[in-house]
Design an enzyme around this catalytic site. Sequence first.
Site, mmCIF file in Angstrom:
data_model
loop_
_atom_site.group_PDB
_atom_site.id
_atom_site.type_symbol
_atom_site.label_atom_id
_atom_site.label_comp_id
_atom_site.label_asym_id
_atom_site.label_seq_id
_atom_site.Cartn_x
_atom_site.Cartn_y
_atom_site.Cartn_z
ATOM 1 N N ASN A 1 25.827 8.245 20.661
ATOM 2 C CA ASN A 1 26.424 8.231 22.016
ATOM 3 C C ASN A 1 27.054 6.910 22.414
ATOM 4 O O ASN A 1 27.678 6.899 23.379
ATOM 5 C CB ASN A 1 26.048 9.188 22.921
ATOM 6 C CG ASN A 1 26.090 10.521 22.482
ATOM 7 O OD1 ASN A 1 26.622 11.032 21.626
ATOM 8 N ND2 ASN A 1 25.365 11.576 23.364
ATOM 9 N N ARG B 1 33.937 22.059 28.950
ATOM 10 C CA ARG B 1 34.192 20.275 28.738
ATOM 11 C C ARG B 1 35.552 20.038 29.140
ATOM 12 O O ARG B 1 36.432 19.339 28.230
ATOM 13 C CB ARG B 1 33.826 20.078 27.442
ATOM 14 C CG ARG B 1 32.533 20.501 26.659
ATOM 15 C CD ARG B 1 31.116 20.186 27.249
ATOM 16 N NE ARG B 1 31.012 18.732 26.849
ATOM 17 C CZ ARG B 1 30.543 18.227 25.931
ATOM 18 N NH1 ARG B 1 30.267 18.951 24.881
ATOM 19 N NH2 ARG B 1 30.238 16.777 25.619
HETATM 20 C C1 EPZ Z 1 28.474 12.820 27.214
HETATM 21 O O1 EPZ Z 1 29.502 14.023 27.166
HETATM 22 C C2 EPZ Z 1 27.528 12.952 25.914
HETATM 23 N N1 EPZ Z 1 28.500 12.906 24.667
HETATM 24 C C3 EPZ Z 1 26.786 14.326 25.952
HETATM 25 O O2 EPZ Z 1 26.072 14.511 24.802
HETATM 26 C C4 EPZ Z 1 26.048 14.509 27.242
HETATM 27 O O3 EPZ Z 1 25.541 15.535 27.299
HETATM 28 C C5 EPZ Z 1 26.925 14.122 28.484
HETATM 29 O O4 EPZ Z 1 27.597 12.985 28.399
HETATM 30 C C6 EPZ Z 1 25.988 14.295 29.711
HETATM 31 O O5 EPZ Z 1 25.021 13.200 29.662
HETATM 32 C C7 EPZ Z 1 28.717 11.625 24.506
HETATM 33 O O6 EPZ Z 1 28.405 10.553 24.962
HETATM 34 C C8 EPZ Z 1 29.645 11.687 23.345
HETATM 35 P P1 EPZ Z 1 30.569 14.171 30.814
HETATM 36 P P2 EPZ Z 1 30.676 14.034 28.215
HETATM 37 O O7 EPZ Z 1 32.036 13.834 30.830
HETATM 38 O O8 EPZ Z 1 31.077 12.604 28.352
HETATM 39 C C9 EPZ Z 1 32.342 17.407 33.892
HETATM 40 C C10 EPZ Z 1 25.240 15.426 22.830
HETATM 41 O O9 EPZ Z 1 24.419 16.068 22.625
HETATM 42 N N2 EPZ Z 1 33.675 16.970 33.514
HETATM 43 O O10 EPZ Z 1 29.386 13.314 31.656
HETATM 44 O O11 EPZ Z 1 31.658 14.847 27.623
HETATM 45 C C11 EPZ Z 1 31.796 18.275 32.427
HETATM 46 O O12 EPZ Z 1 32.332 19.367 32.428
HETATM 47 C C12 EPZ Z 1 26.464 15.438 23.934
HETATM 48 O O13 EPZ Z 1 25.151 14.470 22.167
HETATM 49 C C13 EPZ Z 1 34.922 17.444 34.092
HETATM 50 O O14 EPZ Z 1 34.558 18.204 34.846
HETATM 51 O O15 EPZ Z 1 30.023 14.786 29.405
HETATM 52 C C14 EPZ Z 1 30.128 18.293 32.790
HETATM 53 O O16 EPZ Z 1 29.965 19.247 33.625
HETATM 54 C C15 EPZ Z 1 26.734 16.937 24.489
HETATM 55 N N3 EPZ Z 1 36.185 16.790 33.981
HETATM 56 C C16 EPZ Z 1 30.040 17.110 33.490
HETATM 57 O O17 EPZ Z 1 31.246 16.409 34.122
HETATM 58 C C17 EPZ Z 1 35.859 15.777 32.961
HETATM 59 O O18 EPZ Z 1 37.235 15.111 32.751
HETATM 60 C C18 EPZ Z 1 29.633 15.852 32.839
HETATM 61 O O19 EPZ Z 1 30.239 15.663 31.612
HETATM 62 C C19 EPZ Z 1 34.853 15.344 32.333
HETATM 63 C C20 EPZ Z 1 33.643 15.776 32.546
#
Ligand code: EPZ
Length: 422
Positions: A23, A122
């Site tokens: 990541n 997501r």
């Molecule tokens: C990153 O995902 C990681 N992936 C994930 O790791 C990790 O679980 C996550 O961050 C949380 O730490 C990478 O870095 C490639 P977020 P990301 O945007 O960025 C909501 C693994 O196992 N959200 O921080 O996609 C979302 O639904 C993976 O390696 C919105 O609503 O996660 C979630 O509830 C799995 N709208 C929260 O925010 C958006 O536009 C956090 O998601 C973006 C996110």
Amino acid sequence: MKYLKIIGQKPLSGEVAISGAKNAALPLLAATILAKNTVSIDNLPNVVDINTLLKLLEMLGSSFEKISNNSIKITTASINETKATYDIVKTMRASILVLGPLLSRFGHCEVSLPGGCAIGQRPVDLHLKALEQMGAIIEIKAGYILATAPNGLKGATIVFDKITVTGTENIVMAAALAHGTTKIINAAKEPEVVQLCEVLKAAGLNIKGIGSDEIEIVGTAQKLLEFKDFTIIPDRIEAGTYLCAGAICNTKLTITHVMPNHMDAVLSKLEEMGFTIEKTKNTITILPTQKIKPINLTTTEYPGFPTDMQAQFMALATQAHGVSIVDENLFENRYMHVNELLRMGADITLKGHTASITGTPNALTGTDVMATDLRASSALVLAGLVAKGETNIHRIYHLDRGYEQLEEKLLGIGACVARYEE
Ligand code: EPZ
């Protein structure tokens, strides 16, 4: 399809070398779109997700040379395409990370909307809203994000309603070549976000507030950056997963090539469960405990307890003497591992986004289980290590996305594991 067979209850011991962080590598590979020069990257984890993003960058016109299994030289000056197609984005939703850099450099791009995945819907609405605030025109058409910014993006003040890791990374990269200054408020502070900012700063970008929740970037007005060579930071989640392997078998284990200061929340939870943790500059040793104590976990953004370690700790909690409570706050469906653990004899009840695990030490039994997502699958591996008899983990392609040389590393510490064809 392949499955992993684990014969449980083998005594584990020795050392595991941790790979580079998937990541961290994903946003950093996307960031090379902002480079005018060829970039050398070391400690790249050789996992499916990284190879998928390299394939996408190649489809866009980049070229790269594999120097070793874990190092490459990549040139993106030759990019002549700005469409990230569905067939590749559907296999890895983090492909969304090319959106910010492509739009900022070329003023236009088309990126397939990433589907949801097993752990949740997501959405990427926060990424898109922020880019619109920077002057982008965003249209969703036939499952694609059509983004244009004919005169380039312009600096803006972005306040994220929710803390988003890839959202922060996308906007940092978009802001890098924007016209004017961008301020990101409520930014993510994960070590992977920090490394992206540090690499861009080393490339000459004027960026302040690295590691804080407020980042300020003075864009270069579409002038490309001169990147320095860099080495990917260690994978704190892989590291935590192997520490849980030592913990669930209640045995001494050392992990090397790590940065302990990225893992405070995970290490303190292991100590709360009774384990002793010994740290040096880049190793961590876990020592067994008389009795594994139950734990209460609430997942939250960094530096809080990471959601990516929730499934692994749930497997560990099955070995505790007492009831543990897990509260998953980031993703709406990150309990796919529960049903599989129940099939192995775990005692877990779910109520909304809260799970309670009544420890059943030494009571798990091996059986056929199915991997559903990357971290859920690692929880099943951990359960298989401590279960009586054989555990067959099906659909292990999930594991190959984020764990480099999994069998080799497990065999190296005494586990009995092998991969078979269904
Ligand atoms: C990153 O995902 C990681 N992936 C994930 O790791 C990790 O679980 C996550 O961050 C949380 O730490 C990478 O870095 C490639 P977020 P990301 O945007 O960025 C909501 C693994 O196992 N959200 O921080 O996609 C979302 O639904 C993976 O390696 C919105 O609503 O996660 C979630 O509830 C799995 N709208 C929260 O925010 C958006 O536009 C956090 O998601 C973006 C996110």
